[in-house]
Design a protein around this motif. Sequence first.
Motif, mmCIF file in Angstrom:
data_model
loop_
_atom_site.group_PDB
_atom_site.id
_atom_site.type_symbol
_atom_site.label_atom_id
_atom_site.label_comp_id
_atom_site.label_asym_id
_atom_site.label_seq_id
_atom_site.Cartn_x
_atom_site.Cartn_y
_atom_site.Cartn_z
ATOM 1 N N LEU A 1 0.542 -1.040 -0.156
ATOM 2 C CA LEU A 1 0.377 0.333 -0.011
ATOM 3 C C LEU A 1 1.001 1.300 0.252
ATOM 4 C CD1 LEU A 1 -2.794 1.016 0.072
ATOM 5 C CD2 LEU A 1 -2.285 1.216 3.007
ATOM 6 N N ILE A 2 1.796 1.437 1.013
ATOM 7 C CA ILE A 2 2.633 2.360 1.092
ATOM 8 C C ILE A 2 3.734 2.474 -0.487
ATOM 9 C CG2 ILE A 2 4.977 3.930 2.034
ATOM 10 C CD1 ILE A 2 3.845 1.817 4.290
ATOM 11 N N THR A 3 4.156 2.026 -1.202
ATOM 12 C CA THR A 3 5.010 1.966 -2.095
ATOM 13 C C THR A 3 4.299 2.220 -3.545
ATOM 14 O OG1 THR A 3 5.632 -0.464 -2.448
ATOM 15 C CG2 THR A 3 7.239 1.024 -1.445
ATOM 16 N N GLY A 4 3.104 1.392 -3.582
ATOM 17 C CA GLY A 4 2.364 1.256 -4.414
ATOM 18 C C GLY A 4 1.413 2.284 -4.469
ATOM 19 N N TYR A 5 0.703 2.510 -3.771
ATOM 20 C CA TYR A 5 -0.126 3.779 -3.919
ATOM 21 C C TYR A 5 -0.125 4.963 -3.062
ATOM 22 C CZ TYR A 5 -5.363 5.809 -3.388
ATOM 23 O OH TYR A 5 -6.239 6.518 -4.011
ATOM 24 N N LEU A 6 0.583 5.369 -1.758
ATOM 25 C CA LEU A 6 0.883 6.428 -1.436
ATOM 26 C C LEU A 6 1.279 7.397 -2.138
ATOM 27 C CD1 LEU A 6 -0.385 7.671 1.099
ATOM 28 C CD2 LEU A 6 1.816 6.994 2.081
ATOM 29 N N PRO A 7 2.128 7.239 -3.121
ATOM 30 C CA PRO A 7 3.411 7.658 -3.162
ATOM 31 C C PRO A 7 2.769 9.060 -4.601
ATOM 32 C CG PRO A 7 4.048 6.302 -2.907
ATOM 33 C CD PRO A 7 3.279 5.955 -3.142
ATOM 34 N N SER A 8 1.915 8.347 -5.467
ATOM 35 C CA SER A 8 0.921 8.918 -6.281
ATOM 36 C C SER A 8 0.244 9.926 -5.818
ATOM 37 C CB SER A 8 1.147 7.919 -7.417
ATOM 38 O OG SER A 8 -0.383 7.371 -6.715
ATOM 39 N N VAL A 9 -1.050 9.360 -4.481
ATOM 40 C CA VAL A 9 -2.017 9.922 -4.390
ATOM 41 C C VAL A 9 -1.224 11.117 -3.530
ATOM 42 C CG1 VAL A 9 -3.464 9.764 -2.216
ATOM 43 C CG2 VAL A 9 -3.371 7.797 -3.895
ATOM 44 N N ILE A 10 -0.012 10.954 -3.100
ATOM 45 C CA ILE A 10 0.774 12.651 -2.356
ATOM 46 C C ILE A 10 1.050 12.944 -3.048
ATOM 47 C CG2 ILE A 10 2.285 13.376 -1.257
ATOM 48 C CD1 ILE A 10 2.425 10.865 0.984
ATOM 49 N N LEU A 11 1.683 13.056 -4.190
ATOM 50 C CA LEU A 11 1.685 13.879 -5.320
ATOM 51 C C LEU A 11 0.542 14.566 -6.459
ATOM 52 C CD1 LEU A 11 4.376 14.826 -7.393
ATOM 53 C CD2 LEU A 11 3.578 13.003 -8.672
ATOM 54 N N MET A 12 -0.168 13.619 -6.447
ATOM 55 C CA MET A 12 -1.561 14.645 -6.815
ATOM 56 C C MET A 12 -2.330 16.190 -5.981
ATOM 57 S SD MET A 12 -4.827 12.207 -8.083
ATOM 58 C CE MET A 12 -5.363 11.949 -6.633
ATOM 59 N N LEU A 13 -2.520 15.695 -4.809
ATOM 60 C CA LEU A 13 -3.171 16.643 -3.490
ATOM 61 C C LEU A 13 -2.126 17.525 -3.954
ATOM 62 C CD1 LEU A 13 -4.036 14.093 -0.583
ATOM 63 C CD2 LEU A 13 -5.185 15.083 -2.459
ATOM 64 N N PHE A 14 -0.221 17.217 -3.954
ATOM 65 C CA PHE A 14 0.137 18.582 -3.760
ATOM 66 C C PHE A 14 0.642 19.031 -5.197
ATOM 67 C CE2 PHE A 14 2.858 16.741 -0.379
ATOM 68 C CZ PHE A 14 3.153 18.023 0.096
ATOM 69 N N LEU A 15 -0.506 18.746 -6.235
ATOM 70 C CA LEU A 15 -0.652 19.093 -7.868
ATOM 71 C C LEU A 15 -1.962 20.356 -7.647
ATOM 72 C CD1 LEU A 15 0.949 16.524 -9.872
ATOM 73 C CD2 LEU A 15 1.847 18.359 -9.301
ATOM 74 N N TYR A 16 -2.919 20.041 -6.485
ATOM 75 C CA TYR A 16 -3.759 21.043 -6.906
ATOM 76 C C TYR A 16 -3.553 22.308 -6.121
ATOM 77 C CZ TYR A 16 -6.996 17.363 -6.963
ATOM 78 O OH TYR A 16 -7.982 15.680 -7.519
ATOM 79 N N ILE A 17 -2.309 22.703 -5.820
ATOM 80 C CA ILE A 17 -2.154 24.064 -5.415
ATOM 81 C C ILE A 17 -1.706 24.702 -7.150
ATOM 82 C CG2 ILE A 17 -2.530 23.469 -3.196
ATOM 83 C CD1 ILE A 17 0.740 23.906 -3.898
#
Length: 743
Positions: A400-416
């Motif tokens: 879960l951490i290596t396969g899903y969490l990194p892309s979710v965090i990056l996508m949230l940062f990209l909203y700004i």
Amino acid sequence: MNISALLTSAGINITICVVLLSLYSILRKQPSLVNVYFGQRLAQVQSKRHDLFCFDRLVPSASWILKACETSEEEIFSAGGLDAVVFLRMLVFSIRIFSIAAIICIFLVLPLNYFGQEMQHKQIPSESLDVFTIGNVKLGSRWLWAHCLALYVISFCACILLYTEYKSITKKRLAYVTGSPLNPSQFTVLVRAIPWSSGESYSDSVRKFFSNYYASSYLSHQMVYQSGTVQKLMNDAEKIYRMLKSAPMEQHCGLSLMRCGLCGGTAQPFKVLSSEPESANGRSDYADSDLREKECAAALIFFRTRYAALVASQALQSPNPMLWVTDLAPEPKDIYWTNLCVSYRLLWIRRTATLLASVLFMIFYLVPVTIVQSIAHLDKLQKIFPFLRGISERKFLIQLITGYLPSVILMLFLYIVPPLMMLFSTLEGSISRSGRKRSACIKILYFLIWNVFFAQIFTGTAIDRVGKISSAKDIPNQLARAVPSAATFFMTYVLTSGWASLSCELVQPFALLCHLFERFVLRNKDDPSCGTYTFPYHTEVSRVLLFVLLGFTFSILAPLMLPFLLVYFLLAYLVYRNQILNVYITKYQTGGLYWPVVHKTTIFSLVLTQIIALGVFGLKESTVASSFTIPLIICTLLFNEYCRRRFQPVFTSFPAQVLIEMDWQDQQCGRMEEIHQQLRSAYYQFTSISSKQCKAAHPSHCESEDGDGVQDLEDKAPGEKSTIVQETQVERLHLEIEELNVK
């Protein structure tokens, strides 16, 4: 990352997509949410119908997919304009080229990567994704010629498809120019940096200058004024009017006593102001209210012919290039009045400041990118930081951490990023709303290419070097694996930022929450403001082009990414067609100017792919593959230069031959006088509640367009005829929507 971690990410995103798609197919059937999911079809007609409950509304259906597939390109053009057609053609191009790439690379390149070295392979779920990349091919392998052959096929097919699309869209742009014979922007020139004279006003200077040097073609002019706070108040008044115009006039008071004047007012205590400017009416509606605070050093110049306006816009008007600067004016609905008052001498300072701010923001953004990449390389961090080794005991948590969490965090940062880049584009001084959005699209694209693509690769390489490099001889090998190993992260990024974001695009969560807030919190049962958004080209074009870059770059390096990208493009084609037809309203457009951005970015992606392949072939000690890649780079650059000279000038300026022929046709048909009369009232800086808006809402209340522009609404009541007409339009629209949902 192994296959099981990738499958975990895929399973989570597929579940999200299925849930959101099912939820959308249910929500679009609810009559109370028509304004959210059918804003384009309803336009500004307010729904009054309340149907009884039906069980079919709670059952998911795929009728919207069938409708999106059956819609013709002509219907797309009528709903979203040429920009919508260009956007969908970009998706069609992506589907075609990556279908070819997937067939070649999956069946030819992928097996060669997997069996590139003599090793004992694990079971597929436990197999590392690195064995499916070109990094698994041993040095000096004779099979690298297959990668070079696949690169040639993909590059040539991409160039052929690009040329076909560029040629087709160029014809569509010329048809767009000739298909709007009464477009006032073709007769209008915006002049800025008007020199100040103490003895005369800006208006007198403009009239004197163009009467002297363009005496035969100059028609009239309209000054640009600083409106300040008054403009904001008038915009607020217009919003209030749009909220009230669809309700019966008697409902605004609550008691019928107001119609008798017993509560201190008339039935309608506001007036409708004309949209005609001073030059058309012979007097100003705003003369007594002092709305025009100050003249700006800018004006709109109207010419008698299109060709005269084209010549004036491209000519150098003064020996000083900083004075009398001319450009073709945007369309009336597209013009951005606020930036017209910005001093032309300050524009270069603004552009330099926004450029520096953008660069600083990109540098600052490397911090979250590094954090994201560190999470993606958790196995390497465990060797550097021993206290993290306890996490490896839980297998599902690792996946879960290596396969899903990194892309979710990056996508949230990209909203700004999009709102900030839109702010930068506004500060640059764009004279049109579409130009501001196009500038923001380019900035977001640069940001994504650097901070999502290059930064992820560079930070991942740095982590690898900290963990593995023991001598200087290991550096080339680590660099050779940098780009292929980054494919593991970008696969999950495509799943999260691609598949899941498309599902959210369908549901429209922000518009849905706004509608529910208006309906249940503010108790506003008729909310005409929801569902009236324009298409976000600045975010969607840049996102699709980033995925195009990923597709080309990893096509031969990590072919396993291609099926995920192909699914994204197919789903995007259906989703965006549905949104253009039903949701977004076209208020302004660029006339196809996004395609040169698409073409240049695609060529950049191709050349970057070829350069990376050249470096990988060199590190893999394949002299033949490296030698054959160099001519491919040269041919791609020559193809781009040909397209730049053959097609791009049509997108930067209007052809004089086409405009002259249009002028001849209008003169022979006697339409030129009519066009000249419309020019006087086309551009109106001060937004007001116009008589046309009132007539569209309550025809029996408003005067004809030939009146003086001011009409009291004290003694007018809504007639039966107008009510019946409006209800008939709403009923017809509801029937069309029901046909879309229930088939």
